[in-house]
Write a protein that holds these residues in place. Sequence first.
Motif, PDB file in Angstrom:
ATOM      1  N   PRO A 122      46.646  82.668  22.099  1.00  0.00           N
ATOM      2  CA  PRO A 122      45.195  82.412  22.144  1.00  0.00           C
ATOM      3  C   PRO A 122      44.796  81.152  21.369  1.00  0.00           C
ATOM      4  N   ARG A 123      45.562  80.811  20.338  1.00  0.00           N
ATOM      5  CA  ARG A 123      45.275  79.623  19.522  1.00  0.00           C
ATOM      6  C   ARG A 123      45.286  78.357  20.380  1.00  0.00           C
ATOM      7  N   LEU A 124      46.193  78.327  21.356  1.00  0.00           N
ATOM      8  CA  LEU A 124      46.271  77.142  22.222  1.00  0.00           C
ATOM      9  C   LEU A 124      45.013  77.004  23.076  1.00  0.00           C
ATOM     10  N   GLU A 125      44.499  78.141  23.519  1.00  0.00           N
ATOM     11  CA  GLU A 125      43.282  78.078  24.333  1.00  0.00           C
ATOM     12  C   GLU A 125      42.115  77.539  23.498  1.00  0.00           C
ATOM     13  N   GLU A 126      42.041  78.015  22.250  1.00  0.00           N
ATOM     14  CA  GLU A 126      40.971  77.529  21.358  1.00  0.00           C
ATOM     15  C   GLU A 126      41.084  76.018  21.152  1.00  0.00           C
ATOM     16  N   ARG A 127      42.320  75.501  21.158  1.00  0.00           N
ATOM     17  CA  ARG A 127      42.536  74.089  20.838  1.00  0.00           C
ATOM     18  C   ARG A 127      42.847  73.254  22.078  1.00  0.00           C
ATOM     19  N   ARG A 128      42.488  73.796  23.234  1.00  0.00           N
ATOM     20  CA  ARG A 128      42.821  73.134  24.508  1.00  0.00           C
ATOM     21  C   ARG A 128      42.571  71.631  24.543  1.00  0.00           C
ATOM     22  N   SER A 129      41.400  71.214  24.012  1.00  0.00           N
ATOM     23  CA  SER A 129      41.037  69.797  24.150  1.00  0.00           C
ATOM     24  C   SER A 129      41.365  68.991  22.890  1.00  0.00           C
ATOM     25  N   GLN A 130      42.098  69.620  21.971  1.00  0.00           N
ATOM     26  CA  GLN A 130      42.475  68.931  20.730  1.00  0.00           C
ATOM     27  C   GLN A 130      43.765  68.131  20.950  1.00  0.00           C
ATOM     28  N   LEU A 131      43.901  67.009  20.234  1.00  0.00           N
ATOM     29  CA  LEU A 131      45.146  66.229  20.340  1.00  0.00           C
ATOM     30  C   LEU A 131      46.284  67.009  19.697  1.00  0.00           C
ATOM     31  N   ALA A 132      47.426  67.015  20.389  1.00  0.00           N
ATOM     32  CA  ALA A 132      48.562  67.813  19.929  1.00  0.00           C
ATOM     33  C   ALA A 132      49.038  67.391  18.540  1.00  0.00           C
ATOM     34  N   GLY A 133      48.875  66.090  18.230  1.00  0.00           N
ATOM     35  CA  GLY A 133      49.319  65.588  16.921  1.00  0.00           C
ATOM     36  C   GLY A 133      48.533  66.157  15.754  1.00  0.00           C
ATOM     37  N   THR A 134      47.352  66.728  16.026  1.00  0.00           N
ATOM     38  CA  THR A 134      46.530  67.281  14.943  1.00  0.00           C
ATOM     39  C   THR A 134      46.780  68.773  14.728  1.00  0.00           C
ATOM     40  N   LEU A 135      47.673  69.366  15.517  1.00  0.00           N
ATOM     41  CA  LEU A 135      47.972  70.797  15.372  1.00  0.00           C
ATOM     42  C   LEU A 135      48.903  71.035  14.190  1.00  0.00           C
ATOM     43  N   SER A 136      48.878  72.258  13.667  1.00  0.00           N
ATOM     44  CA  SER A 136      49.848  72.639  12.630  1.00  0.00           C
ATOM     45  C   SER A 136      51.237  72.780  13.267  1.00  0.00           C
ATOM     46  N   GLY A 137      52.263  72.875  12.428  1.00  0.00           N
ATOM     47  CA  GLY A 137      53.639  73.035  12.928  1.00  0.00           C
ATOM     48  C   GLY A 137      53.781  74.265  13.827  1.00  0.00           C
ATOM     49  N   GLY A 138      53.161  75.365  13.398  1.00  0.00           N
ATOM     50  CA  GLY A 138      53.246  76.599  14.185  1.00  0.00           C
ATOM     51  C   GLY A 138      52.575  76.456  15.538  1.00  0.00           C
TER      52      GLY A 138
END
Length: 236
Positions: A122-138
């Motif tokens: 579900p976290r990916l859906e919340e961050r759908r439009s976020q740049l992948a480089g700004t995600l945490s390692g997990g």
Amino acid sequence: MLEIRNLYVNYGNVEALHGINITVNKGEIVTILGANGAGKSTTLNSICGLVRAVKGEILFKGEPLHTRPAHEIVKLGIAQSPEGRRVFSTLTVKENMMLGAFTIEDKALIKQNEEWIYSLFPRLEERRSQLAGTLSGGEQQMLAIGRALMANPRILLLDEPSLGLAPILVKSIFDTVRTINKHGVTVVLVEQNARAALKLANRGYVMEVGSVVMEDDAAALLRNPEIQNAYLGGGH
């Protein structure tokens, strides 16, 4: 479903795999254990067609893989979530996911896979439009697995999914791998965290410097004193 027979792989003049044999049956989770440099990632990369066999065969449902280019192997139903995640940091989560679906022409299937992956993570859906480089390692690890699943694979190759993650995240990722497997995806898992991997897997292979030195049911490997000393001792 997948059979590696007497496989030899070289990097330059160095022989990296010395005649390994590995079998993966439909519906299994098979783990490959071993220290750094044992040849685990090379094994996965040779299944994917990223490194070429010098000798030996890799068969998927009886069809040779070792003669095919990497993109054809993805089309046949084998996808890898690579070591170090390798997400495209300047693209969004959704764009990364769509790159995983590059071999699929059926729009409805792409949509269905995307929805399934968002239900897994579900976290990916919340961050759908976020740049992948700004995600945490997990989150990047979730994305790497999600991107591989967008290819609709029959076999998912996971290379060190727990690397650098907090224990609570490792548990969550491994629980999700179990769910993916229950959905009918066969899994080949390369993992430093031997205890977690063996608890998840049906069977395991142990590699040392390019050779398979042991294979057994995962439960038997967990109980094996040699494995305990080498890979499970002292909480490592």
